[in-house]
Enzyme design. Structure first.
Site, PDB file in Angstrom:
ATOM      1  CE  LYS A 187      43.821  43.820  40.939  1.00 63.64           C
ATOM      2  NZ  LYS A 187      43.863  45.002  41.823  1.00 63.64           N
ATOM      3  CE1 TYR A 198      48.976  45.259  43.267  1.00 61.26           C
ATOM      4  CE2 TYR A 198      48.423  43.077  44.063  1.00 61.26           C
ATOM      5  CZ  TYR A 198      48.220  44.122  43.175  1.00 61.26           C
ATOM      6  OH  TYR A 198      47.251  44.032  42.214  1.00 61.26           O
ATOM      7  CG  ASN A 239      40.883  47.086  41.488  1.00 62.78           C
ATOM      8  OD1 ASN A 239      41.410  45.983  41.488  1.00 62.78           O
ATOM      9  ND2 ASN A 239      41.587  48.208  41.446  1.00 62.78           N
ATOM     10  CG  HIS A 293      47.755  44.826  38.170  1.00 67.33           C
ATOM     11  ND1 HIS A 293      48.048  45.846  39.050  1.00 67.33           N
ATOM     12  CD2 HIS A 293      48.853  44.650  37.396  1.00 67.33           C
ATOM     13  CE1 HIS A 293      49.295  46.254  38.812  1.00 67.33           C
ATOM     14  NE2 HIS A 293      49.798  45.548  37.811  1.00 67.33           N
ATOM     15  CD  GLU A 327      53.248  45.369  37.525  1.00 66.30           C
ATOM     16  OE1 GLU A 327      53.231  46.265  38.378  1.00 66.30           O
ATOM     17  OE2 GLU A 327      52.394  45.290  36.617  1.00 66.30           O
TER      18      GLU A 327
HETATM   19  P1  CMP Z   1      46.047  47.654  41.352  1.00 68.81           P
HETATM   20  O1  CMP Z   1      45.894  48.465  40.124  1.00 68.81           O
HETATM   21  O2  CMP Z   1      46.259  46.197  41.198  1.00 68.81           O
HETATM   22  O3  CMP Z   1      47.233  48.258  42.253  1.00 68.81           O
HETATM   23  C1  CMP Z   1      47.242  48.292  43.648  1.00 68.81           C
HETATM   24  C2  CMP Z   1      45.995  47.715  44.253  1.00 68.81           C
HETATM   25  O4  CMP Z   1      45.772  48.063  45.595  1.00 68.81           O
HETATM   26  C3  CMP Z   1      44.786  48.314  43.521  1.00 68.81           C
HETATM   27  O5  CMP Z   1      44.700  47.835  42.223  1.00 68.81           O
HETATM   28  C4  CMP Z   1      43.673  47.919  44.474  1.00 68.81           C
HETATM   29  O6  CMP Z   1      43.303  46.557  44.349  1.00 68.81           O
HETATM   30  C5  CMP Z   1      44.377  48.133  45.806  1.00 68.81           C
HETATM   31  N1  CMP Z   1      44.092  49.460  46.381  1.00 68.81           N
HETATM   32  C6  CMP Z   1      44.501  50.654  45.938  1.00 68.81           C
HETATM   33  N2  CMP Z   1      44.052  51.657  46.719  1.00 68.81           N
HETATM   34  C7  CMP Z   1      43.333  51.057  47.691  1.00 68.81           C
HETATM   35  C8  CMP Z   1      42.636  51.528  48.822  1.00 68.81           C
HETATM   36  N3  CMP Z   1      42.571  52.843  49.102  1.00 68.81           N
HETATM   37  N4  CMP Z   1      42.013  50.634  49.607  1.00 68.81           N
HETATM   38  C9  CMP Z   1      42.086  49.315  49.345  1.00 68.81           C
HETATM   39  N5  CMP Z   1      42.758  48.783  48.278  1.00 68.81           N
HETATM   40  C10 CMP Z   1      43.364  49.647  47.468  1.00 68.81           C
END
Ligand code: CMP
Length: 140
Positions: A11, A51, A114, A117, A128
């Site tokens: 990311k 998403y 984070n 993914h 995906e």
């Molecule tokens: P990912 O595994 O890519 O799938 C969905 C994404 O949404 C997740 O990683 C985070 O980047 C984001 N995400 C999930 N939960 C939250 C949250 N509570 N607040 C902000 N971002 C979130």
């Protein structure tokens, strides 16, 4: 039987911090083969489409803005039990809850930024992966 492929993105936060190489090294050392890989930048529209399953969630707008804020690396990975093993390698969505030694524990900045993914099912891994890579781009 579990599929042997999963899909990942490095990311914008991890790309910008210069952590792509270290993350790819961890992925390869864990036994995943990189089947296809592309450095790219999502538009807000494409991030929204990727998403769209989260479109009712309160974090959706910010997530789309963040995911289109800078370059990413998208990749298809191959290994036995790929989806489950990759989710173990990256750790919990919220790095505060991620196990020691996982990619998110080491590199993630927040629950949104984070670092990586990982697909949550074989079905989504296929959807995906094809979002980014057509059959003609499949090299192996
Ligand atoms: P990912 O595994 O890519 O799938 C969905 C994404 O949404 C997740 O990683 C985070 O980047 C984001 N995400 C999930 N939960 C939250 C949250 N509570 N607040 C902000 N971002 C979130």
């Amino acid at each position: 039987m579990a599929s042997n492929r999963t899909f990942t993105m490095i990311k914008p936060d991890a790309f910008e911090a210069g952590n792509s190489g270290a993350i790819l090294k961890m992925i390869e050392e864990a036994g995943f083969k990189i089947v296809a890989m592309k450095a790219t930048k999502l538009t807000p529209e494409l991030a929204g489409k990727f998403y769209e399953v989260h479109q009712e969630r309160p974090f959706y707008a910010d997530l789309c803005k963040y995911m289109s804020s800078g370059p990413i690396i998208a990749a298809i990975l191959e290994k036995d039990n790929a989806v489950e093993d990759f989710r173990a390698l990256i750790g919990a969505t919220n790095p505060a809850n991620a196990a020691e030694g996982t990619i998110r524990k080491i590199f993630a900045k927040s629950i949104e930024a984070n670092a990586v993914h990982g697909s949550d099912s074989d079905e989504n891994a296929a959807i995906e992966g094809s979002f980014y890579f057509s059959q003609t781009e499949r090299v192996l």
